[in-house]
Design an enzyme around this catalytic site. Structure first.
Site, mmCIF file in Angstrom:
data_model
loop_
_atom_site.group_PDB
_atom_site.id
_atom_site.type_symbol
_atom_site.label_atom_id
_atom_site.label_comp_id
_atom_site.label_asym_id
_atom_site.label_seq_id
_atom_site.Cartn_x
_atom_site.Cartn_y
_atom_site.Cartn_z
ATOM 1 N N HIS A 75 -9.552 10.003 8.899
ATOM 2 C CA HIS A 75 -9.713 8.893 9.841
ATOM 3 C C HIS A 75 -8.383 8.605 10.542
ATOM 4 O O HIS A 75 -7.370 8.427 9.890
ATOM 5 C CB HIS A 75 -10.173 7.620 9.102
ATOM 6 C CG HIS A 75 -11.644 7.607 8.830
ATOM 7 N ND1 HIS A 75 -12.319 6.468 8.483
ATOM 8 C CD2 HIS A 75 -12.576 8.594 8.873
ATOM 9 C CE1 HIS A 75 -13.601 6.750 8.310
ATOM 10 N NE2 HIS A 75 -13.781 8.034 8.532
ATOM 11 N N LYS B 147 -3.665 -0.086 -0.770
ATOM 12 C CA LYS B 147 -2.363 0.458 -1.187
ATOM 13 C C LYS B 147 -2.256 0.808 -2.673
ATOM 14 O O LYS B 147 -1.370 1.575 -3.071
ATOM 15 C CB LYS B 147 -1.240 -0.551 -0.839
ATOM 16 C CG LYS B 147 -0.943 -0.634 0.626
ATOM 17 C CD LYS B 147 -0.158 0.578 1.111
ATOM 18 C CE LYS B 147 -0.273 0.795 2.596
ATOM 19 N NZ LYS B 147 -1.086 1.911 3.023
ATOM 20 N N PRO C 289 -6.564 -5.580 -2.715
ATOM 21 C CA PRO C 289 -7.006 -4.305 -2.149
ATOM 22 C C PRO C 289 -6.951 -4.189 -0.634
ATOM 23 O O PRO C 289 -6.971 -3.074 -0.106
ATOM 24 C CB PRO C 289 -8.449 -4.176 -2.648
ATOM 25 C CG PRO C 289 -8.875 -5.547 -3.013
ATOM 26 C CD PRO C 289 -7.647 -6.276 -3.431
ATOM 27 N N TYR D 259 -12.625 -3.859 9.331
ATOM 28 C CA TYR D 259 -12.108 -5.011 8.601
ATOM 29 C C TYR D 259 -12.484 -6.248 9.410
ATOM 30 O O TYR D 259 -12.059 -6.374 10.562
ATOM 31 C CB TYR D 259 -10.580 -4.942 8.482
ATOM 32 C CG TYR D 259 -10.058 -3.886 7.519
ATOM 33 C CD1 TYR D 259 -9.930 -2.554 7.904
ATOM 34 C CD2 TYR D 259 -9.693 -4.227 6.218
ATOM 35 C CE1 TYR D 259 -9.453 -1.588 7.028
ATOM 36 C CE2 TYR D 259 -9.204 -3.269 5.332
ATOM 37 C CZ TYR D 259 -9.089 -1.961 5.746
ATOM 38 O OH TYR D 259 -8.605 -1.006 4.866
ATOM 39 N N TYR E 127 -0.245 1.236 7.253
ATOM 40 C CA TYR E 127 -1.562 1.644 6.761
ATOM 41 C C TYR E 127 -1.600 3.135 6.409
ATOM 42 O O TYR E 127 -2.088 3.511 5.346
ATOM 43 C CB TYR E 127 -2.636 1.317 7.803
ATOM 44 C CG TYR E 127 -4.046 1.356 7.253
ATOM 45 C CD1 TYR E 127 -4.667 0.199 6.814
ATOM 46 C CD2 TYR E 127 -4.749 2.551 7.173
ATOM 47 C CE1 TYR E 127 -5.963 0.230 6.301
ATOM 48 C CE2 TYR E 127 -6.038 2.594 6.664
ATOM 49 C CZ TYR E 127 -6.639 1.429 6.231
ATOM 50 O OH TYR E 127 -7.912 1.466 5.720
#
Ligand code: FAD
Ligand code: DHB
Length: 393
Positions: A68, A292, A288, A197, A380
């Site tokens: 992704h 990470k 979460p 998200y 990220y």
């Protein structure tokens, strides 16, 4: 060498050492079935992908994992795309379940005939500050004692290793959040190409996935909630509301698994005490949001494996002495990022109007400024180790 815990940290450390010809015994409290069935994280950073490939366990990940290059952020009913690969010179993440990583590592270890003991009870450490440390445990009804040169404490947050460090030696920092994640695994194709998200007044939601036919979804709930009070219908109904954006549909499917996970931040330092070296969740926990936890565990044991290789080859103990400091810097970066993503995206029941406006402003900025998006993206996909190191002079 003794390794306590066969989660991703312990298993990967065992694999990296084995490839350097260093013998280790892994002592695990749970059964193989239990360890292989535990559903947890699902996002592998660029650096984690590379480490798994180099460790010789990347073949199935490369075949079945889903690369992704971006994520979506949803707020006020609008969906915004963060093109992470474009913003980070082509870096990306891989969607591949922690469960699968663990299965691959166990298969590699068993194929090599390297020692891995499941179902060990009453695990305890001795002689950590002496020249002869031991790991004691009961296996197949027999009490055993494993003498070793060093012990890697990879036994997670609730394990015994961190507790072997005296309180006056260890400094800890932490935060509990007034919410938890209710997660489901659903037997249905994901309704999205990349993770969503979502910030919503009813609480955070996340649409993730495990494969082209299995979806993983989460909603923020109060930490006192009981899973039995959440019917599949009630969960889907919240997901529809919180993930909504114009012209988009969420497809429901049979729920295969559901559970509630509390959220906390925690750091313990130093990660070394005498002959004991902590790695992964044994030393630190992140909420979460941002995925990470698993990646930090991988980063720790990558540094540790290098340091141990130098130690066992009698090159030098310098890297072992620096182990804790090198990891702690990366740990704090991930702590900040996870806390920041969590506070930006969750509904804090204690927040006042001022707090809510700050959150909205941060969301608007993060989804519109290229500088802000780049900062999110590089964290990220994962910072390289040297990017979190201190540069002197
Ligand atoms: P663990 O995976 O906890 O492994 C520790 C191992 O040690 C376990 O196998 C345990 O059985 C064993 N053990 C414990 N005590 C003993 C003992 N006394 N003796 C011997 N063995 C022992 N991270 C994300 O990024 N995204 C997520 O969605 C996510 N979801 C999570 C859900 C849950 C319920 C939990 C607990 C964590 C989640 N995490 C998530 C975090 C991520 O899974 C962890 O960061 C990761 O598992 C850390 O790996 P580890 O090997 O350090 O610890
Ligand atoms: C998943 C978990 C996370 O914590 C996250 O930020 C993204 C995805 C997952 O389990 O798929």
């Amino acid at each position: 060498m003794a390794i306590v815990g066969a989660g991703p940290a312990g298993l990967l450390l065992g694999q990296l050492l084995h490839r350097q010809g260093i013998e280790a015994v892994i002592v695990e409290a749970r059964s193989r079935d239990y360890v292989e069935a535990r559903i947890r994280a699902g996002v592998l950073e660029q650096g984690t992908i590379e480490v798994l490939r180099e460790a010789g366990v990347g073949e199935r990940m490369d075949r079945e994992g889903l690369p992704h290059g971006g994520i979506y952020i949803n707020y006020e009913g609008m969906r915004h795309h963060i093109p992470m690969s474009d913003l980070t010179g082509g870096r990306a993440v891989m969607i591949y379940g922690q469960t699968e990583v663990v299965k691959d590592l166990i298969a590699a270890r068993l194929k090599d005939g390297a020692p891995l003991l499941f179902d060990c009870s009453d695990v305890s450490l001795g002689g950590v500050t002496s020249g002869e440390p031991v790991v004691r445990y009961t296996h197949d009804g027999q009490d055993r004692e494993l003498g070793c040169e060093l012990i890697a404490g990879c036994d997670g947050f609730h394990g015994v290793c961190r507790r072997a460090i005296p309180e006056d030696v260890l400094t800890t920092w932490g935060r509990e959040y007034p919410f938890a994640w209710l997660g489901i695994l659903a037997d249905v194709a994901p309704s999205t190409d990349e993770l969503i998200y979502a910030q919503h007044e009813r609480g955070f939601a996340l649409h993730s996935m495990r494969s082209p036919s299995v979806s993983r979804l989460y909603i923020q709930v109060d930490p006192t909630e009981k899973i039995d009070d959440w019917s599949d219908e009630r969960i889907w109904s919240e997901l529809h509301v919180r993930l909504a954006s114009e012209g988009w549909e969420l497809t429901e499917g049979p729920v295969i698994e559901k559970s509630i996970t509390p959220m906390r931040s925690f750091v313990a330092s130093p990660m070394r005490y005498g002959r004991l070296l902590l790695a992964g969740d044994a030393a630190h926990i992140v909420p979460p949001t941002g995925a990470k936890g698993l990646n930090l565990a991988v980063a720790d044991v990558t540094v540790l494996a290098e340091a141990l290789t130098e130690h066992f080859r009698h090159v030098s103990d310098a890297a072992l002495d620096e182990y804790s400091d090198r990891c702690t810097m990366r740990v704090w970066r991930a702590q900040h990022f996870s806390w920041w993503m969590t506070t930006m995206l969750h509904q804090d029941p204690g927040a006042d109007e001022y707090g809510r406006e700050l959150q909205r402003s941060q969301l608007r900025y993060t989804c519109s400024s290229e500088a802000a998006m780049t900062s999110l993206a590089e964290n990220y996909v994962g910072l390289r180790l040297q990017e979190t190191a201190v540069h002197h002079g």
